[in-house]
Design an enzyme around this catalytic site. Structure first.
Site, mmCIF file in Angstrom:
data_model
loop_
_atom_site.group_PDB
_atom_site.id
_atom_site.type_symbol
_atom_site.label_atom_id
_atom_site.label_comp_id
_atom_site.label_asym_id
_atom_site.label_seq_id
_atom_site.Cartn_x
_atom_site.Cartn_y
_atom_site.Cartn_z
ATOM 1 N N LYS A 248 0.841 -1.198 0.000
ATOM 2 C CA LYS A 248 0.000 0.000 0.000
ATOM 3 C C LYS A 248 0.875 1.246 0.000
ATOM 4 C CE LYS A 248 -4.313 -1.618 0.538
ATOM 5 N NZ LYS A 248 -4.184 -3.029 0.076
ATOM 6 N N GLN A 308 -0.547 -12.697 10.351
ATOM 7 C CA GLN A 308 -0.944 -12.653 8.949
ATOM 8 C C GLN A 308 0.348 -12.493 8.152
ATOM 9 O OE1 GLN A 308 -3.491 -9.313 9.385
ATOM 10 N NE2 GLN A 308 -1.865 -7.816 9.364
ATOM 11 N N ASP A 343 -2.669 -7.443 -0.246
ATOM 12 C CA ASP A 343 -1.316 -7.500 0.318
ATOM 13 C C ASP A 343 -1.235 -8.406 1.538
ATOM 14 O OD1 ASP A 343 -3.034 -5.683 1.600
ATOM 15 O OD2 ASP A 343 -1.368 -4.517 2.424
ATOM 16 N N ASP A 379 -2.798 -8.140 17.401
ATOM 17 C CA ASP A 379 -3.562 -7.453 16.371
ATOM 18 C C ASP A 379 -4.773 -8.297 15.946
ATOM 19 O OD1 ASP A 379 -3.309 -5.093 14.415
ATOM 20 O OD2 ASP A 379 -3.552 -6.797 13.037
ATOM 21 N N ASN A 380 -5.947 -7.701 15.982
ATOM 22 C CA ASN A 380 -7.160 -8.360 15.478
ATOM 23 C C ASN A 380 -7.328 -9.817 15.912
ATOM 24 O OD1 ASN A 380 -8.455 -6.296 14.045
ATOM 25 N ND2 ASN A 380 -7.040 -6.525 12.329
ATOM 26 N N GLU A 408 -6.199 -6.434 20.770
ATOM 27 C CA GLU A 408 -6.651 -5.309 19.962
ATOM 28 C C GLU A 408 -7.830 -5.760 19.110
ATOM 29 O OE1 GLU A 408 -6.566 -2.706 16.208
ATOM 30 O OE2 GLU A 408 -6.190 -4.842 16.337
ATOM 31 N N LYS A 521 0.915 4.895 9.343
ATOM 32 C CA LYS A 521 0.866 3.474 9.005
ATOM 33 C C LYS A 521 1.485 3.226 7.629
ATOM 34 C CE LYS A 521 -2.695 0.034 9.144
ATOM 35 N NZ LYS A 521 -4.103 -0.298 9.339
ATOM 36 N N TYR A 522 1.423 4.262 6.761
ATOM 37 C CA TYR A 522 1.863 4.050 5.374
ATOM 38 C C TYR A 522 3.073 4.880 4.994
ATOM 39 C CZ TYR A 522 -2.828 2.154 5.394
ATOM 40 O OH TYR A 522 -3.946 1.438 5.725
#
Lengths: 661, 661
Positions: A248, A308, A343, A379-380, A408, A521-522
């Protein structure tokens, strides 16, 4: 029995040094007296079922309710239960007194009692209490001799000896004991599970030179800044190699420029995966150095665990079976239709090869524990299998009971709660979206006074890299102050995503969006930590107040107090012994001065209604002399939207503040 | 899952024809859709574990809560649970719609869907739904052909067929279903367990001739009197031979005169024990005749089960091991020190020979069941072993699911509730000691709205042979009317001890005592059933009102309504469909006229706030036209201390009462 979670299916949670207060409804058919006691034991690894029970007294609290407590002194898991049975000795003693008072012939009862006392003496001897055994045996002898002499008076007097009766009660007949149908569990964590202040920072933005990728060494140089604000956890988003495929670009654009840094949560590239360090950040040595440096600053490092992979992650080639296939045979990318996240490849937790996958993921935790990490922000977790979390957290905490995990998850209430039940030590909450007085009262009453308080430890974040709430966008600096004070005083654990927070960055990517413009984040960000409007001194003050006031280090005593004005919120917290009592009053309106009468519940604060008391504002250092429950406040958002009042009751004279406790 | 009692340890209770409404929190990790359904089955004796589950739909009610229901159509025990799993078909269908709306290429997803539809068709076929299987297979074919033709439009249109999707959802993949961790139970009783009006009568007092011991045949002559008052259960205190040893005299005196009749609860003499009839009452034939005669009058006979023996009971010689021994070797009599009940030997439920004792006691129930009895009033069950009751009631109801048992326990709340959980169909309550407005509201809110409502069925007695409450002693006839109306309308089940009740006997043995003077428990009584002050016509009217108004035949809809006057109590009950709504208003003061404004919750009554409605007093036959929630009442204790108002909402015109529904 209480406390329980889902009928005992899940453990309750406590902190080392806590007292676990247990209630049980205990009763028996008939009119017999009964004994009951609390059983508890620490589970020390393999021999858990053989461990000896420790016992604690339970006392009747009326209406067949019995209460007892035990202290948890070690991290790890404890078990507890309650057992009891009828107590022929106590029934006999109770009835004997009544019979004698009614002038009945009690010769037969005295003979029966002699046998009951002798049995108690035997049980005392078996339990090794030879002194007590001796005293009880002598009691039985005295009684027997009086009976043998036919000296009814002496026998009655001997039998009614209260001190000896109290002694005999200590050795009840346990052979008929029945036990609560389940053993209940307590997970005991170290203090930081309850009381912590987190600072989230992207190491790649720590470079002193604009445009240069920051390193872990650069980030090390920020530690004194973070520590000076008195945070105690420094949390790093993922520090692993970032994928290239479908990377991204800035502002989450679908196509990245050649120099775009990518999202740290897009984990895995040719350089490695979840146990590798992004080459631009440094080496594993650098990371260990960072952990040590943090420790010297009184900071613990929390690492991000995001299970992930990108299409470039080594797992994709090595373990294609760990991912789901699309109907055309390609690997299934993440999606929330119609949105696609090409991604990212999620793991397939139900793969045929799940044992190997789960074990590998466990090893990722073990790897970082090996590098000195004891706190993970996961995360998640709600998009991964519940069963996996229960297993992997169990495995980790069995070996490393000092490890803490923050969930989270921003999802539905039952799922949030379930993750906490499965073992997460702390949890993200809906705090970012609770802004009005009633919303805050309802939500935090639920979290701190309901069953959730037994297992769900909230960690409040006024912002995250993904969430710039509308309230902060609109309200500017006063809103940041307000939300900071709320987070830090409503909950014993809170965190900020910095320096975006202290610099009051509040520009969203688009109207109606809660995403940051130019989100970190990017892309790399470069900021002036010494900007004049920074909230760092307020943050420092608040974190110091948190450290100095035990009342703010716990949630269980949170109480809301009525106020006349719908924009004025007031609540208190107190240390269990009421030696430290803090009342917080906030103006929830970021734009206007608000005035209100408070209606304080003085009893909850330990303040006598008829005496004046001191309210010492720990933020402004002002001291107010208040009397009674009705008190007036006026709060200006631009200067300070809140009072954090240390409340002291008067001891001797209202003329000398040193006499306030 | 809800409803449960003690985490599923005990069954809930329902009546034949009831709908069991089940709620479950059902959720899964990730974003998949899920299916879930309710499982239920009747337990038919031995093959209970093999019985097939019936299934009922569950529907999402928001916040991960799902609701379903099933109807219980047979007495006995049902089991129920919930199962569910992720539903790949539903997830696919939901996502496909979103993808198509976003104009994505869905060729791969359509191919996947074709396989999911075909799998659903296979499952439909396996379950025998050949028509559905055929339709689903055709759906898959249509989709496949469109895909083969590369006709994306046709394929999408075919795939999005809502009707066929709804059909496919009916055949979810059950192979991965997980089930709630426990099977829950429902005990289903016949209607009388919920709705019953009891009349307690001592047959020995039924003689037409003063001083002559009444017989069962004499009592038979009373049945038309009892039936005329519209009771449906006639309950007889024990009818067995009465012991001689330590027999109690009149007014419970320790020494009996030669002609004293003794207490019927002192069971057992040389003539026999618990399966014998007192010779002065008649024979077993007479008893069977009585049961048949009662049936012809629409009355069921309830027998007293008092598990205790006199020293003269045949068991004492035949089974001395069934009794506890005193230290001197004699049998232990009943006592509540310093009180002694030397005429009574309790059974020792923990005797070594407990199996034989328990089996014998079970046989006593079986014996009377054999004589046509299906209702038992069990004396003092709380002084017998909990385990015994759970076992014996389970055994009885397994063979005779139509048997009902009323627990006569007046003891601590947890013990009262426990007995109901163990299987008693109805329970005595604290009603006799709940007199003030707040006491009544608190107690009946607890009984009807809390967890207790799932298993505890109150049976209200304004008096019993042992209890003449102070309120009746002081308040005379108005108090009797008031307590009668309260008992009969607060609870769907109630009873009176007659004719002491309808004749308003209210003389206590001594000031401060709740015992009757010349209590029928210890002597024969002779009364004039036609006394002019008898409440029999009021009782008849009230029992008729109960029969004609389904609202009064259930407790679950009980709601209290505010009123200004602390002596005026108001509550309502409604049939589930609100077609029958009754509002009761009472003057709790037996001495003075009381006036009050009521504040009716019209929504709970199904009355529109803006229309007038009719309140028809079923006691006085007066009709009031009321409007809105505030309405005025004035009640005179001597005439009628209450209104029982049938509330009808207006349908057409206020001029014609026939148009009220």
């Amino acid at each position: 029995m209480r406390p329980t979670v889902d009928c005992g299916r899940f453990p309750i949670k406590r902190i080392v040094g806590d007292v676990v207060r247990v209630e049980a409804e205990v009763f028996v058919d008939g009119h017999d007296e009964l004994w009951c006691r609390l059983l508890y034991r620490h589970q020390d690894g393999a021999d858990e079922d053989d461990a000896e029970w420790s016992t604690a007294e339970m006392r009747p609290a009326g209406n067949d309710l019995w209460r007892g407590e035990f202290k948890v002194t070690k991290v790890g898991q404890y078990r507890f239960s309650v057992e009891g049975a009828v107590d022929p000795f106590q029934s006999w003693y109770r009835d004997l007194a009544k019979r004698i008072q009614a002038d009945q012939d009690v010769a037969t009862e005295l003979a029966a009692g002699e046998r009951l006392i002798r049995a108690a003496a035997r049980r005392a001897a078996i339990s090794g209490a030879m002194g007590d055994a001796e005293r009880l045996a002598q009691w039985a002898d005295t009684l027997l001799h009086a009976l043998d002499r036919d000296d009814a008076g002496a026998a009655q007097e001997a039998a009614l000896n209260e001190g000896l009766a109290t002694l005999a009660v200590r050795y009840p007949d346990q052979s008929l004991a029945s036990r609560y149908r389940e053993e209940l569990s307590v997970v005991v964590d170290r203090e930081k599970a309850r009381f912590s202040a987190w600072y989230e920072v992207f190491p790649r933005s720590c470079s002193p030179h604009q445009g240069r990728h920051g390193t872990l060494r650069d980030c090390e140089n920020w530690l004194s800044y973070i520590a000076s604000m008195k945070f105690d956890v420094v949390y790093l988003p993922p520090i692993h190699p970032i994928g290239r495929t479908y990377r991204k670009g800035k502002n989450n654009s679908a196509v990245a420029e050649a120099d775009d840094a990518g999202s740290p949560w897009a984990i895995g590239g040719p350089e490695g995966g979840h146990t590798s360090i992004h080459p631009l950040l440094g080496t594993l040595d650098d990371f260990r150095h960072f952990v040590e440096a943090a420790k010297r600053h009184g900071l613990e490092v929390a690492l991000d665990i995001a299970f992930q992979a990108t299409p470039d992650h080594p797992y994709v080639l090595e373990h294609p079976s760990w991912f789901r296939k699309r109907p055309d045979g390609s690997i299934q990318y993440a999606e929330n239709p119609p949105k696609k996240y090409e991604d990212i490849y999620p793991f397939d937790f139900e793969t045929e090869d799940w044992k190997a996958l789960w074990e590998e993921l466990r090893q990722i935790f073990e790897f970082w524990i090996g590098q000195g990490v004891r706190i993970f922000r996961v995360d998640n977790p709600h998009t991964k299998a519940f069963l996996f979390w229960e297993w992997v957290i169990g495995e980790i905490k069995q070996k490393h009971p000092d490890v803490l995990l923050l969930a989270e998850a921003f999802t539905r209430p039952h799922v949030m709660y379930r993750l906490a039940k499965l073992g997460f030590s702390q949890s993200y909450t809906y705090f970012a979206w609770r802004n009005t007085k009633q919303e805050i009262i309802d939500y935090f009453t639920e979290l701190t006074q309901g069953e959730a308080a037994e297992y769900f430890r909230p960690n409040l974040w006024p912002n995250t890299p993904d969430i710039l709430p509308e309230f902060l966008q609109a309200g500017g600096r006063p809103a940041f102050m307000l939300r900071l004070i709320l987070a830090a005083t409503l909950s014993a654990s809170y965190g900020i995503y910095g320096p975006a927070f202290e610099l009051c960055e509040n520009t969203a990517r688009a109207p109606g969006s809660e995403e940051y413009l130019n989100a970190e984040k990017y892309e790399l960000r470069h900021r002036d930590l010494n900007a004049p409007d920074s909230l760092k001194s307020l943050i420092t003050r608040i974190n110091r107040i948190r450290r100095e006031n035990p009342a703010l280090q716990t949630n269980q005593t949170l109480r809301f107090h009525p106020s006349d004005n719908p924009f004025v919120l007031s609540y208190s917290k107190a240390s269990p012994d009421l030696s430290n009592v803090v009342v917080v009053v906030l103006n929830l309106d970021a734009f206007h001065v608000q005035k209100s009468w408070l209606d304080l519940d003085l009893a909850a604060l330990g303040i006598p209604a008829d005496r004046s008391f001191q309210a010492h504002d720990l933020l402004s250092d002002a001291r107010f002399l208040w009397q009674g429950s009705r008190n007036y406040v006026e709060l200006t958002p631009e200067s300070l939207p809140a009072h954090i009042l240390r409340v002291r009751r008067r001891v001797r004279s209202e003329r000398d503040f040193d006499y306030y406790l």
